[in-house]
Design an enzyme around this catalytic site. Structure first.
Site, PDB file in Angstrom:
ATOM      1  N   GLU A  43       0.828  -1.354  -0.118  1.00  0.00           N
ATOM      2  CA  GLU A  43       0.180   0.029   0.079  1.00  0.00           C
ATOM      3  C   GLU A  43       0.690   1.268  -0.147  1.00  0.00           C
ATOM      4  OE1 GLU A  43      -3.076   0.082   3.167  1.00  0.00           O
ATOM      5  OE2 GLU A  43      -3.981  -1.790   2.369  1.00  0.00           O
ATOM      6  N   GLU A 100      -5.513  -8.486   1.191  1.00  0.00           N
ATOM      7  CA  GLU A 100      -6.162  -8.123   2.403  1.00  0.00           C
ATOM      8  C   GLU A 100      -7.478  -8.015   2.297  1.00  0.00           C
ATOM      9  OE1 GLU A 100      -4.479  -4.798   4.490  1.00  0.00           O
ATOM     10  OE2 GLU A 100      -2.449  -5.695   3.990  1.00  0.00           O
TER      11      GLU A 100
HETATM   12  C1  GCO Z   1      -3.075  -2.433   5.381  1.00  0.00           C
HETATM   13  C2  GCO Z   1      -2.693  -2.369   6.220  1.00  0.00           C
HETATM   14  C3  GCO Z   1      -2.991  -3.015   7.568  1.00  0.00           C
HETATM   15  C4  GCO Z   1      -4.195  -2.566   8.304  1.00  0.00           C
HETATM   16  C5  GCO Z   1      -5.516  -2.839   7.550  1.00  0.00           C
HETATM   17  C6  GCO Z   1      -6.731  -2.346   8.363  1.00  0.00           C
HETATM   18  O1  GCO Z   1      -2.337  -2.819   4.523  1.00  0.00           O
HETATM   19  O2  GCO Z   1      -4.069  -1.718   5.205  1.00  0.00           O
HETATM   20  O3  GCO Z   1      -1.900  -3.620   6.160  1.00  0.00           O
HETATM   21  O4  GCO Z   1      -1.870  -2.738   8.210  1.00  0.00           O
HETATM   22  O5  GCO Z   1      -4.214  -3.071   9.562  1.00  0.00           O
HETATM   23  O6  GCO Z   1      -5.475  -2.403   6.499  1.00  0.00           O
HETATM   24  O7  GCO Z   1      -6.528  -0.674   8.446  1.00  0.00           O
END
Ligand code: GCO
Length: 445
Positions: A169, A353
């Site tokens: 990200e 994710e």
């Molecule tokens: C992401 C983050 C996570 C966060 C999750 C929730 O990649 O966005 O990896 O670390 O914890 O997205 O906000």
């Protein structure tokens, strides 16, 4: 409550990778065994973290990793996605911390014993503070330092890693960290965001070159987060604002990687907001990747409220929300995957994710996180729908394995399928973990 892999869906197919995900700073603790990172510094500043907490101990994964991997194995998952802490590997004087490498090699070897594929993220936001002191992602040199770190890691890990992601990200690192300042290092200014993006993407490209050289057999790519945007009304103004939000927050990250160019919007930015793009940078950034990781949580509606920036509306009262206040909108995941598929020539996609924070409580040794079970089921169905419509998706990871340090929100938001009691560090499988475990056990039969 169950989670079901519907017959004929990718989730019922054992070749479709299903896993759980974490990141280093959010779970490891063990800050004394590494260099400080930008999140340590950020946590020390009053008011930056909602509950005043920090990552010095987190889930104590540095000590409990063997138990945690046994836990992962008990869930019957195919894969574990986790990240390497750069400041645990490269010291401020440039030397390599062998203990840091050994920690991760222990994890990789143990995963292999359990037949669990290792999906390694090389950068999940924990930049060494000694690099931030020289400008961090606003300094082009940081991209070259990243490539050197990737060289060390890939030589040490050899063929133990199934899949590498260069960055997680870059939107969050650049925009949240260097433009609006709600994430580390907390810089604020429109003149910073796009410059930080460029150096992050350059780091991705330089990192890809090292990966191709050192581990050509390993699948390598990058993980991006996306928010599908929808106009708040049918008005042309809202539609234009929606396109602008998409260009800034989604297209700005994927287009350089896939097409080797920034959105046309670049030409309209004030010169002081623009990155310095050197000859060859866009070629470096856009070299082929083996997969694109897609992180999805929610959607946003966009309105032109007359202000300079498109306004993202809060979800309406009546819709279902998570503990983050995010709308539960599985259709957004299908829409997003189809949009990406239609707009770009993509490598295979991986959902790296997906998940939610919920208001979980441990009662009589159990956590009944029904909302999470429903969320996971409906979002898996949304992925299935995209696959049925022709999108090539090869796997799905739940965020997250454990409740953990949710960045600026500290420990109050619980994203895990496993509950963590931070006092005792005791882990308890939530109902969602049991449901996932049972779904995967049925699939293996
Ligand atoms: C992401 C983050 C996570 C966060 C999750 C929730 O990649 O966005 O990896 O670390 O914890 O997205 O906000």
């Amino acid at each position: 409550m169950d989670i079901t892999a519907k017959p004929g869906s990718p989730f019922a197919d054992p070749s479709f990778t299903i896993g759980v995900a974490t990141s280093s700073f959010q779970i490891e603790g063990g800050a004394d065994g590494r260099e400080p990172c930008i999140w340590d510094t950020f946590c020390e500043q009053p008011g930056k973290i909602a509950d005043g907490s920090h990552g010095l101990h987190a889930c104590d994964h540095i000590n409990l990793w063997k138990d945690d991997i046994a836990l992962i194995a008990s869930l019957n998952v195919d894969a574990y996605r986790f990240s390497i802490s750069w400041p645990r590997i490269i010291r401020a004087d440039g030397s390599v911390n062998q203990d840091g490498l050994s920690f991760y090699i222990g994890i990789l070897d143990t995963l292999a014993q359990h037949n669990i594929k290792a999906y390694v993220t090389l950068y999940h936001w924990d930049l060494p503070q000694y690099l931030e002191d020289k400008g961090g992602w606003l300094n082009r040199e940081t991209a070259y330092a990243f490539a050197d770190y990737v060289d060390v890691v890939t030589k040490a890990f050899g063929d133990k890693v199934y899949s590498y992601a260069t960055l997680n990200e870059p939107f969050c690192s650049a925009y949240l960290g260097y433009e609006v300042g709600v994430h580390a290092p907390g810089k604020v200014g429109k003149e910073y965001g796009k410059k930080a993006v460029h150096h992050l993407l350059l780091a991705h490209g330089l990192g890809m070159k090292v990966l191709r050289k050192n581990v050509p057999e390993t699948e390598s790519g990058i993980v991006l987060n996306f928010t599908p945007f929808y106009p708040a009304s049918d008005s042309d103004k809202d539609k234009t604002a929606t396109k602008l939000a998409h260009d800034h927050f989604n297209d700005w990250y994927i287009r350089p990687i896939i097409e080797g160019e920034y959105p046309g919007l670049l030409d309209t930015l004030p010169p002081e907001h623009c990155p310095l793009i050197e000859d060859g940078d866009m070629e470096t950034i856009s070299q082929p990747i083996d997969f694109l990781g897609v992180n999805y949580y929610t959607r946003a509606k966009v309105q032109d409220d007359g202000g300079e920036d498109p306004k993202q509306l809060d979800p309406p009262e009546e819709c279902e929300k998570t503990a983050m206040g995010w709308e539960v909108y599985p259709q957004g995941l299908t829409d997003l995957l189809l949009q990406l598929h239609n707009d770009y020539r993509l490598p295979p996609l991986l959902i790296t994710e997906n998940g939610l924070a919920s208001d979980d409580h441990l009662i009589d040794g159990a956590v009944n996180d029904e909302q999470r079970i429903r969320y996971l089921q409906t979002h898996m169905d949304a992925v299935t729908e995209a696959v049925n419509q022709g999108v090539n998706i090869t796997g799905y990871f739940v965020w997250s394995l454990l409740d953990n340090f949710e960045w600026a929100l500290g420990y109050e938001k619980r994203f895990g399928i496993v509950y963590v009691d931070y006092e005792t560090q005791k882990r308890t499988l939530k109902a969602s973990a049991l449901a996932l475990r049972d779904m995967l056990a049925n699939r293996k039969k």
